[in-house]
Scaffold this active site. Structure first.
Site, short mmCIF file in Angstrom:
data_model
loop_
_atom_site.label_atom_id
_atom_site.label_comp_id
_atom_site.label_asym_id
_atom_site.label_seq_id
_atom_site.Cartn_x
_atom_site.Cartn_y
_atom_site.Cartn_z
N HIS A 126 0.87 -1.26 -0.06
CA HIS A 126 -0.02 -0.07 -0.04
C HIS A 126 0.58 1.37 -0.03
O HIS A 126 1.78 1.30 0.34
CB HIS A 126 -1.07 0.04 1.22
CG HIS A 126 -0.26 0.11 2.60
ND1 HIS A 126 0.30 1.31 3.14
CD2 HIS A 126 0.19 -0.96 3.36
CE1 HIS A 126 0.75 0.68 4.41
NE2 HIS A 126 0.90 -0.51 4.45
N ASP A 127 0.24 2.22 -0.53
CA ASP A 127 0.74 3.48 -0.69
C ASP A 127 2.28 3.67 -1.67
O ASP A 127 3.08 4.48 -1.29
CB ASP A 127 1.03 4.25 0.69
CG ASP A 127 -0.30 4.46 1.29
OD1 ASP A 127 -1.19 5.17 0.85
OD2 ASP A 127 -0.90 3.66 2.28
N GLY A 144 5.02 -1.19 2.36
CA GLY A 144 4.02 0.00 2.27
C GLY A 144 5.13 1.23 2.20
O GLY A 144 6.02 1.24 2.78
#
Length: 263
Positions: A126-127, A144
């Site tokens: 994520h991100d 992440g």
């Protein structure tokens, strides 16, 4: 739902209401495409893949079988917020790859650029922000909030720690673990990864004029062979800013680097 009449969807696949498929999109057998997904012209999705969430995919991408794209991330703080995954054009994604959407604690999106190659079993957390023309080998993963600049190379079975940055044309040798930032053009190897020289075969390096290539080599010497502090190297960069366009790449890297660089 908006499906181009030129798109092809296998009869065994499920495409929910609210999906947008561009012209010449091909969805193979036994796929699930959830509401909110947008897939651009010419993209090919192989069999048994799942694409979900608020995922936008550009044109002419190829996804291998059993890809999992846009799924809920692995951050325990995630509470179902409408975060996104955005993928550009002409990316090639291998089998069993996993790409997770962002979090509101991060930048609310996972962003992948153009012309990247992700081999089998690659994970993008994520991100993450991935630039253009990168390569990631089999069974490697980005935790992440990882950022890859353009033309980064990552070998097979590599792990990139969360919040790490890899600068333009940095290279991570296979079976390495990166826990700090890797400056532009630096080769990193080992667990934990340490500098092993300049990636002088990278297209971005070869495209530089000779005087700029020499500067890149000199900067590596100052970082790693002259035991200069980061502040001293930054002062050197500032002094040559107007004469060497490549210095802008280093300035951008150091302006955003927060974990310290590999040593």
């Amino acid at each position: 739902m908006s499906i181009s009449p030129l798109a092809r969807v296998a009869s065994s696949s499920v495409v929910e209401s609210g999906v947008v498929l561009g012209a010449h999109v091909s969805i193979g057998p036994y796929c699930v495409i959830s509401a909110g997904v947008v897939i651009g012209e010419g993209t090919v999705i192989a069999s048994h893949s799942v694409i979900t969430g608020l995922t936008t995919i550009g044109r002419d991408n190829i996804f291998g079988s059993y890809a999992s794209v846009g799924e809920v991330n692995q951050d325990l703080k995630y509470a179902g917020e409408p975060t996104t995954l955005v993928i550009g054009d002409r990316n090639h994604v291998g089998k069993h790859a996993t790409f997770h959407r962002g979090t509101v604690q991060g930048i609310s999106s996972t962003i992948i650029g153009n012309d990247n190659r992700f081999l089998n079993n690659v994970h993008v957390g994520h991100d993450c922000v991935v630039g253009d023309r990168t390569q990631i080998g089999d069974n490697s993963g980005l935790a992440g909030h990882v950022e890859l600049a353009d033309e980064v190379e990552i070998g097979f079975m590599c792990a990139i720690h969360q919040f790490c940055m890899l600068g333009t044309a940095a290279k991570v040798v296979s079976q390495s673990a990166v826990v700090q930032d890797v400056p532009p053009f630096v080769i990193a190897s080992g667990n934990r990864a340490a500098p092993q020289g300049i990636n002088n075969k990278a297209a971005a390096f070869l495209a530089l004029e000779l005087y700029q290539q020499i500067l890149v080599i000199q900067l590596y010497e100052r970082f790693y062979h002259q035991a200069l502090s980061i502040d001293e190297v930054k002062a050197t960069l500032k002094a040559g800013e107007s004469d060497y366009p490549i210095i802008a790449v280093y300035n951008e890297f150091f302006a955003r680097s927060a974990r310290g660089i590999i040593r």
